[in-house]
Design a protein around this motif. Structure first.
Motif, short mmCIF file in Angstrom:
data_model
loop_
_atom_site.label_atom_id
_atom_site.label_comp_id
_atom_site.label_asym_id
_atom_site.label_seq_id
_atom_site.Cartn_x
_atom_site.Cartn_y
_atom_site.Cartn_z
N LEU A 1 -90.83 19.35 -4.75
CA LEU A 1 -90.49 20.77 -4.85
C LEU A 1 -90.09 21.18 -6.26
N ALA A 2 -89.87 20.21 -7.13
CA ALA A 2 -89.41 20.48 -8.50
C ALA A 2 -90.57 20.23 -9.47
N PRO A 3 -91.27 21.28 -9.91
CA PRO A 3 -92.44 21.07 -10.78
C PRO A 3 -92.16 20.23 -12.02
N ASP A 4 -90.98 20.37 -12.60
CA ASP A 4 -90.70 19.62 -13.82
C ASP A 4 -90.72 18.11 -13.58
N LEU A 5 -90.41 17.69 -12.34
CA LEU A 5 -90.42 16.26 -12.03
C LEU A 5 -91.84 15.74 -11.84
N CYS A 6 -92.81 16.63 -11.82
CA CYS A 6 -94.20 16.24 -11.62
C CYS A 6 -95.00 16.25 -12.92
N ARG A 7 -94.33 16.41 -14.03
CA ARG A 7 -95.05 16.54 -15.30
C ARG A 7 -95.26 15.19 -16.00
N HIS A 8 -94.33 14.25 -15.84
CA HIS A 8 -94.44 12.98 -16.54
C HIS A 8 -95.57 12.13 -15.97
N ALA A 9 -95.72 12.11 -14.67
CA ALA A 9 -96.82 11.41 -14.00
C ALA A 9 -97.37 12.36 -12.94
N PRO A 10 -98.27 13.27 -13.32
CA PRO A 10 -98.66 14.35 -12.42
C PRO A 10 -99.56 13.95 -11.26
N GLU A 11 -100.20 12.80 -11.33
CA GLU A 11 -101.10 12.42 -10.25
C GLU A 11 -101.08 10.91 -10.07
N PRO A 12 -101.53 10.42 -8.91
CA PRO A 12 -101.51 8.97 -8.67
C PRO A 12 -102.41 8.23 -9.65
N PHE A 13 -102.02 7.00 -9.95
CA PHE A 13 -102.75 6.23 -10.95
C PHE A 13 -102.67 4.75 -10.62
N VAL A 14 -103.50 3.98 -11.32
CA VAL A 14 -103.42 2.53 -11.28
C VAL A 14 -103.35 2.04 -12.71
N GLU A 15 -102.37 1.19 -13.00
CA GLU A 15 -102.28 0.55 -14.31
C GLU A 15 -103.11 -0.72 -14.27
N ILE A 16 -103.90 -0.91 -15.33
CA ILE A 16 -104.76 -2.08 -15.43
C ILE A 16 -104.84 -2.50 -16.89
N HIS A 17 -104.87 -3.78 -17.13
CA HIS A 17 -104.96 -4.27 -18.50
C HIS A 17 -106.35 -3.97 -19.06
N PRO A 18 -106.46 -3.57 -20.33
CA PRO A 18 -107.77 -3.26 -20.90
C PRO A 18 -108.79 -4.39 -20.78
N GLU A 19 -108.33 -5.64 -20.84
CA GLU A 19 -109.25 -6.77 -20.71
C GLU A 19 -109.89 -6.82 -19.32
N ASP A 20 -109.14 -6.39 -18.33
CA ASP A 20 -109.69 -6.34 -16.97
C ASP A 20 -110.58 -5.11 -16.77
N ALA A 21 -110.23 -4.01 -17.43
CA ALA A 21 -110.95 -2.76 -17.22
C ALA A 21 -112.33 -2.76 -17.87
N GLU A 22 -112.45 -3.32 -19.05
CA GLU A 22 -113.69 -3.19 -19.82
C GLU A 22 -114.92 -3.72 -19.09
#
Length: 890
Positions: A603-624
């Motif tokens: 309900l607090a828009p400001d709390l949705c600005r740092h990470a606005p949507e779901p994500f997955v963190e992955i190491h660049p070596e795995d992603a490439e």
């Protein structure tokens, strides 16, 4: 107390994490609320994190459940209560007391927990009440009980001030407990050392002296190796062991079964030998050590073993019951501890009593009921399995959202869909779980509730109401008591108010108490006025106004002989092994500015600005090699399901491992839910699920078009099946990020949907060859809807367009709407870094360019990092990136 304008200041307690921060709040007309940290509260001394500071934005009535509902019909309380009581009573009569269950929450107050536990275990006669704390604290509870004889947290926050070394074991305090982290930062200035044990290089790890990025689920091997090393050095306290500890010889013998050399331990844990030996050196050299352990340790198929391994190291060195020296389990929810005290877990009775015959008889005598449950009930995962297979035929879910939060969430949804009778009491009208409710009961929210909570250091604090109850909403304890009365149990549930519930609860803790440390004798008999004025106090509370900051300072524990117990533990592999099909390890957890399933923080828009949507963190070596690129939509696949989220490429993630946040729901991003992917692997003792390791794989999603929709409509649009959407709360409109893999027919369906019901005249721009479409609807001088789509090009930043909603459009703004930016220079604040003071990355970069070389200097220039401090590690990274130097502690 009143402010300068005469409005009363109410001292209450934050509803988020287990720190238990005091809040000073002033309520105004129209549910306007100003909040600040309570400087007199010992847990936070006036500090609040970004979530606490934004509480004023979360107390409106939009989206609230304000009337009882049977199906889709609003009904009165009498009808709803009668139906719940009748269906539960009929189910019990036909199938026995174990055919019903309660699933409750660390969001409940202690009084709520007590009443729910009394009804289920005392008067229905089943142990089938469990709490979502099973997902976060059950393994620590089991470890405490084995080592100390009861679920007892020995330390207090003052120990963080006195410690010379703080070890974070699976605990990203900078994000999950920011106020505590700021306290540790202050001690850092006098030379306190910091070690972080975590596969991810979290914000907590950024400024640590040592970061051990260990392989998934190798914690027991690490802590066993530490203890073996301490024994080799002669750094254990044999006098303390001889006087106060059993089991040391058995633990030592178990350690001898494996190669405990630092080189072998380092290899098995996947960490550098130099880092491992540096950790061992620091631990041996600093008797005043606090080991903080949280979800990263507990949420494991070997969570109890991890907790015991940490406790073993402290017991063997006598680092317990002393200022600055303790193992410290940090709770995740505001009243996880209160729930544990009152018997909210299926395997305990109230008052830290178990199902031993003498405990069952004692509780039965106190409650005056012959029906008291004589054996434990089903723990959370087993409870929902029993719902799925039909053994449990009626369930009451209180203040939690298991359709999102439990592992293998798709199976949980299947269970709820099959259950003959589902009751949900909640303060909001729509959650993923409420979709399955036959009866919905409106509960009070934070700011309306009145009762007590217990934080991570055993400190009991009052939550006080700021607003009157809206609509027909009622306190949870009252809802439960009314159902109990309708079931024929009026004599046991006839309290006049919550202070009367509290008085009964405190009497139970003292009843026939011959050595139980959970004892609230000093709080017994509080009248309404004294209860309302109750100041924060740590239990045990043996006399009025007297609390107990630190346990075990006399070396006596709550075991039959008064001695602590060291327990041998052996490393084990994760609950599921990675393989060629699922070669990566998926870890889930919280992010900085969100809480649980976003029913409040969303309900607090400001709390949705740092990470606005779901994500997955992955190491660049795995992603490439997988073709996964920064920001692109990416499939995360496990044996349980699939999610589609944005990729974040970062070397802070250990190669071979993934991280996803757990907050998103059907209301915000149905494709971004993480817990539907999680295997229900459990610790065999605690029943706590392994959220930190599920075998997984990732693939690029490869959308053919993307876009965004901004609208003043409050209803989520029914986008075509297969379109991925994420809703991002904004102050003046709703923002939907959308993407698809279809052809022109799919894009045209989205276009028609966007036009349906749109208010005002449309403005349009389309470039068929470039695959670009831009539409805007203006009614009078107001912007009501915007749709931008593209197949190949880029999309403009959203901020300027979002800011136009809710204000009169100027001719200049109208003329550049379809460009997506104003005429002239574009002011781009960049990604939000400091949610408390709304400071974006561009302002921080400018301050660094102007010479700000520390977090304090950035704070002086921009305000960033001067409130809760949870963004300070990110400020340090930005400074280091600008200087192209390694990150140093700030």
């Amino acid at each position: 107390m009143a402010d300068g304008g005469g409005a009363a200041t109410v001292r209450t307690t934050c509803p988020y994490c287990g720190v238990g921060c005091g809040v000073s709040a002033v309520a105004g007309e129209g549910r306007v609320l100003a909040v600040a940290g309570d400087r007199a509260h010992p847990a936070n001394l006036g500090r609040l994190c970004s979530k606490g500071a934004a509480l004023g934005a979360t107390v409106g009535l939009e989206g609230r459940l304000l009337s009882p509902m049977i199906g889709d019909r609003e009904v009165g309380w009498k009808q709803a209560t009668a139906l719940v009581a009748r269906r539960f009573a009929e189910t019990i009569a036909r199938h026995g007391p174990d055919s019903v269950a309660f699933y409750v929450s660390g969001q409940l107050l202690t009084e709520d927990y007590y009443v729910a536990n009394k009804l289920m275990k005392g008067f229905i006669g089943s142990g089938n009440i469990d709490t979502n704390s099973r997902l976060c604290m059950a393994s620590a509870v089991a470890a405490h009980k084995q080592a100390f004889g009861a679920d007892l947290v020995p330390g207090c926050y003052d120990d963080l001030d006195h410690a010379d070394l703080v070890v974070f074991s699976g605990h990203n305090a900078a994000w999950t407990h920011p106020v505590l982290f700021r306290r540790i930062e202050a001690a850092r200035a006098r030379g306190q050392k910091r070690v972080v044990i975590d596969p991810r290089r979290t914000d907590t790890a950024e400024g640590a002296d040592i970061h051990l990025a260990l392989a998934p689920q190798s914690d027991v091997r690490l802590w066993n190796g530490l203890l073996a090393d301490l024994i080799r050095r002669g750094a254990v306290d044999r006098d303390y062991i001889a006087a106060h500890v059993n089991g040391f010889d058995a633990v030592e013998a178990a350690l001898a079964e494996a190669d405990q050399s630092p080189a072998a331990v380092a290899a098995d844990c996947g960490v550098a030998l130099a880092d491992l030996t540096a950790f061992f050196d620091l631990f041996a050299a600093n008797p005043r050590t606090v080991s903080l352990f949280s979800m990263g340790a507990n949420q494991s198929a070997q969570g109890v073993a991890k907790g015991l391994a940490i406790l073993n190291a402290h017991l063997a060195t006598g680092r317990i019951g002393k200022p600055g020296a303790c193992p410290f389990s940090i709770t995740g929810q505001p009243n996880a501890m209160g729930g544990r005290e009152t018997g909210g877990m299926a395997n305990t009775l109230a008052g830290h009593m178990d199902f031993a015959p003498e405990d069952v008889a004692r509780v039965a005598r106190f409650w005056g009921t012959p029906k008291t449950a004589a054996r434990p009930g089903l723990k959370a995962i087993d409870m929902f399995e029993a719902i799925h297979d039909g053994r449990i035929k009626a369930v009451w879910i209180m203040a939690t959202n298991p359709a999102v939060s439990l592992p293998d969430a798709g199976r949980v949804r299947g269970a709820l869909g099959k259950c003959p009778f589902v009751v949900v009491s909640d303060c909001v009208a729509e959650t993923d779980t409420l979709k399955y409710a036959h009866v919905k009961l409106p509960a009070l929210a934070w700011g309306e509730k009145s009762g007590t909570v217990t934080n991570s250091e055993r400190r009991i604090s009052r939550q006080r109401p700021l607003f009157p109850a809206p609509g027909q909403a009622r306190a949870d304890w009252r809802i439960i008591a009314d159902v109990a009365t309708a079931m024929g149990f009026a004599d046991g549930f006839s309290w006049a108010d919550e202070s009367a519930v509290f008085r009964e609860w405190t009497r139970l803790t003292a009843y026939e108490n011959e050595g139980r440390l959970l004892n609230l004798t000093g709080l017994m008999g509080l009248g309404r006025a004294a209860y309302d004025a109750l100041e924060p106090v740590q239990w045990p509370a043996p006399a009025p106004g007297v609390g107990t900051p630190r346990l075990f300072d006399d070396g006596r524990f709550q075991t039959p002989d008064g001695r602590a117990r060291m327990v041998p533990v052996r490393p084990a592999p994760p609950g599921s092994a990675t393989d060629a099909v699922y070669p990566m390890s998926l870890n889930t957890g919280r992010i900085r500015d969100q809480w649980h399933t976003m029913t409040r923080t969303g309900l607090a828009p400001d709390l949705c600005r740092h990470a606005p949507e779901p994500f997955v963190e992955i190491h660049p070596e795995d992603a490439e090699p997988l073709g996964v690129t920064e920001g692109a939509l990416t499939r995360v696949i496990t044996a349980r399901g699939e999610a589609v989220v944005a990729a974040r490429l970062t070397d802070r993630q250990r190669p071979g491992s993934l991280f996803m946040p757990m907050h998103w729901t059907d209301a915000f991003a149905p494709s971004g839910r993480s817990n539907g992917l999680i295997a229900p692997n459990l610790d065999p003792v605690s029943g706590q699920p392994e959220f930190k390791h599920t075998p997984a794989r990732v693939r690029a999603w490869r959308e053919t078009w993307k876009g965004f929709l901004l609208t003043t409509e409050t209803k989520t649009p029914a986008l075509p099946e297969g379109v991925i959407w994420r809703r991002i709360p904004q102050a003046g409109c709703r923002q939907f990020e959308i993407a698809g893999r279809g052809d022109e027919i799919e894009r045209e369906a989205v276009r028609r949907l966007a036009a349906t019901g749109a208010q005002g005249q449309p403005l349009a721009y389309e470039d068929v060859r470039a695959g670009a479409l831009r539409l805007a609807w203006v009614s009078g001088e107001r912007l009501t809807r915007v749709l931008f789509m593209t197949t190949a090009g880029t999309l403009p930043p959203r901020d300027w367009l979002i800011d136009l909603f809710g204000q009169a459009l100027s001719p200049q703004a109208r003329g550049t709407l379809l460009f997506g930016r104003p005429a002239g220079p574009v002011v781009d604040a960049g990604p939000m870094v400091c949610a408390c003071l709304k400071v974006g990355a561009r302002a921080i970069d400018a301050a660094i360019a102007a010479g700000a070389g520390t977090a304090d200097a950035i704070g002086a220039a921009t305000g960033a990092g001067t409130n809760c401090g949870s963004c300070r590690p990110e400020l340090a990274r930005m400074i280091a990136a600008a200087a192209k130097e390694p990150v140093h502690a700030v």
